[in-house]
Design a protein around this motif. Structure first.
Motif, PDB file in Angstrom:
ATOM      1  N   GLU A  32       0.840  -1.199   0.000  1.00 51.39           N
ATOM      2  CA  GLU A  32       0.000   0.000   0.000  1.00 51.39           C
ATOM      3  C   GLU A  32       0.875   1.249   0.000  1.00 51.39           C
ATOM      4  O   GLU A  32       1.706   1.442   0.887  1.00 51.39           O
ATOM      5  CB  GLU A  32      -0.930   0.028   1.217  1.00 51.39           C
ATOM      6  N   ILE A  33       0.677   2.087  -1.001  1.00 48.85           N
ATOM      7  CA  ILE A  33       1.410   3.340  -1.126  1.00 48.85           C
ATOM      8  C   ILE A  33       0.385   4.447  -1.343  1.00 48.85           C
ATOM      9  O   ILE A  33      -0.424   4.387  -2.259  1.00 48.85           O
ATOM     10  CB  ILE A  33       2.401   3.302  -2.301  1.00 48.85           C
ATOM     11  N   LYS A  34       0.409   5.460  -0.468  1.00 46.33           N
ATOM     12  CA  LYS A  34      -0.572   6.529  -0.537  1.00 46.33           C
ATOM     13  C   LYS A  34       0.030   7.784  -1.159  1.00 46.33           C
ATOM     14  O   LYS A  34       1.192   8.116  -0.949  1.00 46.33           O
ATOM     15  CB  LYS A  34      -1.086   6.867   0.874  1.00 46.33           C
ATOM     16  N   ALA A  35      -0.794   8.485  -1.928  1.00 52.94           N
ATOM     17  CA  ALA A  35      -0.391   9.786  -2.459  1.00 52.94           C
ATOM     18  C   ALA A  35      -0.002  10.699  -1.300  1.00 52.94           C
ATOM     19  O   ALA A  35      -0.706  10.779  -0.295  1.00 52.94           O
ATOM     20  CB  ALA A  35      -1.535  10.411  -3.250  1.00 52.94           C
ATOM     21  N   GLY A  36       1.131  11.370  -1.429  1.00 52.36           N
ATOM     22  CA  GLY A  36       1.626  12.239  -0.368  1.00 52.36           C
ATOM     23  C   GLY A  36       2.725  11.607   0.451  1.00 52.36           C
ATOM     24  O   GLY A  36       3.468  12.310   1.146  1.00 52.36           O
ATOM     25  N   GLN A  37       2.838  10.273   0.400  1.00 52.13           N
ATOM     26  CA  GLN A  37       3.956   9.616   1.077  1.00 52.13           C
ATOM     27  C   GLN A  37       5.237   9.827   0.271  1.00 52.13           C
ATOM     28  O   GLN A  37       5.209  10.250  -0.891  1.00 52.13           O
ATOM     29  CB  GLN A  37       3.678   8.123   1.242  1.00 52.13           C
ATOM     30  N   PHE A  38       6.369   9.505   0.896  1.00 60.02           N
ATOM     31  CA  PHE A  38       7.640   9.685   0.206  1.00 60.02           C
ATOM     32  C   PHE A  38       8.549   8.478   0.418  1.00 60.02           C
ATOM     33  O   PHE A  38       8.273   7.605   1.245  1.00 60.02           O
ATOM     34  CB  PHE A  38       8.342  10.964   0.690  1.00 60.02           C
ATOM     35  N   PHE A  39       9.620   8.454  -0.344  1.00 55.60           N
ATOM     36  CA  PHE A  39      10.633   7.406  -0.238  1.00 55.60           C
ATOM     37  C   PHE A  39      11.989   8.063  -0.014  1.00 55.60           C
ATOM     38  O   PHE A  39      12.251   9.162  -0.505  1.00 55.60           O
ATOM     39  CB  PHE A  39      10.665   6.553  -1.513  1.00 55.60           C
ATOM     40  N   HIS A  40      12.845   7.371   0.727  1.00 57.25           N
ATOM     41  CA  HIS A  40      14.187   7.874   1.013  1.00 57.25           C
ATOM     42  C   HIS A  40      15.144   7.118   0.100  1.00 57.25           C
ATOM     43  O   HIS A  40      15.352   5.918   0.271  1.00 57.25           O
ATOM     44  CB  HIS A  40      14.526   7.632   2.485  1.00 57.25           C
ATOM     45  N   GLY A  95       6.017   8.187   6.024  1.00 55.62           N
ATOM     46  CA  GLY A  95       5.146   9.312   6.333  1.00 55.62           C
ATOM     47  C   GLY A  95       3.671   9.026   6.106  1.00 55.62           C
ATOM     48  O   GLY A  95       3.275   7.913   5.748  1.00 55.62           O
ATOM     49  N   ASN A  96       2.878  10.049   6.355  1.00 55.03           N
ATOM     50  CA  ASN A  96       1.429   9.977   6.176  1.00 55.03           C
ATOM     51  C   ASN A  96       1.026  10.734   4.925  1.00 55.03           C
ATOM     52  O   ASN A  96       1.490  11.844   4.674  1.00 55.03           O
ATOM     53  CB  ASN A  96       0.710  10.577   7.391  1.00 55.03           C
ATOM     54  N   GLY A  97       0.139  10.142   4.138  1.00 57.75           N
ATOM     55  CA  GLY A  97      -0.282  10.745   2.891  1.00 57.75           C
ATOM     56  C   GLY A  97      -1.585  11.522   3.013  1.00 57.75           C
ATOM     57  O   GLY A  97      -2.090  11.784   4.106  1.00 57.75           O
ATOM     58  N   PHE A  98      -2.131  11.894   1.866  1.00 59.15           N
ATOM     59  CA  PHE A  98      -3.399  12.616   1.809  1.00 59.15           C
ATOM     60  C   PHE A  98      -4.562  11.694   2.181  1.00 59.15           C
ATOM     61  O   PHE A  98      -4.497  10.479   1.997  1.00 59.15           O
ATOM     62  CB  PHE A  98      -3.640  13.143   0.394  1.00 59.15           C
ATOM     63  N   THR A  99      -5.629  12.303   2.692  1.00 57.77           N
ATOM     64  CA  THR A  99      -6.872  11.595   2.978  1.00 57.77           C
ATOM     65  C   THR A  99      -7.917  12.040   1.963  1.00 57.77           C
ATOM     66  O   THR A  99      -8.464  13.141   2.075  1.00 57.77           O
ATOM     67  CB  THR A  99      -7.371  11.907   4.397  1.00 57.77           C
ATOM     68  N   PRO A 100      -8.180  11.240   0.929  1.00 57.45           N
ATOM     69  CA  PRO A 100      -9.150  11.646  -0.090  1.00 57.45           C
ATOM     70  C   PRO A 100     -10.558  11.741   0.486  1.00 57.45           C
ATOM     71  O   PRO A 100     -11.033  10.822   1.150  1.00 57.45           O
ATOM     72  CB  PRO A 100      -9.066  10.517  -1.132  1.00 57.45           C
ATOM     73  N   THR A 101     -11.232  12.856   0.259  1.00 55.98           N
ATOM     74  CA  THR A 101     -12.599  13.040   0.735  1.00 55.98           C
ATOM     75  C   THR A 101     -13.245  14.161  -0.058  1.00 55.98           C
ATOM     76  O   THR A 101     -12.563  15.020  -0.621  1.00 55.98           O
ATOM     77  CB  THR A 101     -12.625  13.380   2.244  1.00 55.98           C
ATOM     78  N   GLY A 102     -14.569  14.160  -0.132  1.00 56.32           N
ATOM     79  CA  GLY A 102     -15.296  15.218  -0.830  1.00 56.32           C
ATOM     80  C   GLY A 102     -15.605  14.865  -2.272  1.00 56.32           C
ATOM     81  O   GLY A 102     -15.047  13.929  -2.843  1.00 56.32           O
TER      82      GLY A 102
END
Length: 256
Positions: A32-40, A95-102
């Protein structure tokens, strides 16, 4: 604790001045990879001492990942110069990514901060998505965004493409669609304006903060971000508690 994985470079493409798109294989353990997360990402081959660089995910595919990298120093230059077939040592997702809503969504990206909004566009279920993109001069990823959203508007500081000026100049016109949520990623001065705009219009915002990072896993405290804590404030780690925060959490430096 996240461990590193070796990914093969599949493609490296220059898409604008000092801006490169790098595609790599996706290890099976990255489920699981969420938009807004990053990689080092370790930028150089063995024997070089460049620190890892935190790079936000641009696009996620079943068998590969795409990153957008700005060549701005020796480390990112080494990363952009890697060849097809090279191994990249990568830790993530972090990290924590975006929470899609709306349903009616507004995305605002500035410069290299446009990159993580691509995967967010793909993730959002709504078809009513407006994207505002800002660049100093040469734009990139515009055609990619057009694949996934209903409206794309561009501003460049030199007027070479789209509207002349900053991306925030496009905000008022975007209000005609009455957005229910604003997502933004870009320079701090832009994020501060988005935060204030959201407050004035009564629209919740989610902001992906761009901070300098060293360890990427919350140990070094280099990437501290000031946030509200009840009636007081505190510092949190952008790499661990962020990089995405709700706009009403973040406290920006008054000097910016």
């Amino acid at each position: 604790m996240k461990t590193s994985s070796l990914c093969k470079v599949l493609n490296t493409e220059r898409i604008a001045e000092d801006i490169y798109k790098i595609s790599v294989t996706r290890p099976v353990e990255w489920k699981e990879i969420k938009a807004g997360q990053f990689f080092h990402i370790k930028c150089s081959e063995e024997g070089k001492s460049y620190l890892r660089r935190p790079i936000s995910i641009c696009e996620v595919e079943p068998d590969q990942l795409r990153f957008i990298v700005r060549k701005s120093g020796k480390g990112t230059e080494a990363l952009c110069n890697r060849k097809v077939g090279d191994d990249l040592d990568i830790i993530g997702p972090l990290g924590n990514g975006f929470t899609p809503t709306g349903e009616r969504i507004l995305l605002v990206g500035g410069g290299i901060g446009t990159a993580p909004l691509v995967e967010l566009c793909k993730t959002i279920k709504s078809k009513d998505v407006t994207v505002l993109l800002g660049f100093r001069t040469e734009p990139y990823l515009v055609e990619t965004f057009k694949k996934y959203c209903s409206t794309v508007e561009v501003a460049t500081e030199d007027g070479s493409f789209g509207v002349k000026g900053y991306v925030t100049a496009l905000l008022e016109d975007a209000m005609e669609n009455s957005p229910e949520m604003i997502y933004a990623c870009g320079p701090e001065i832009m994020l501060k304006q988005i935060q204030q705009f959201g407050k004035e219009k009564g629209i919740p915002t989610q902001l992906a903060m761009e901070e300098r990072m060293a360890c990427g896993v919350g140990a070094c405290l280099v990437c501290s971000c000031k946030v509200k804590a009840g009636d007081d404030w505190d510092y949190v780690r952008t790499c661990k508690e962020g990089p995405v925060f709700w706009g009403d959490e973040v406290i920006f430096d008054e000097n910016n």
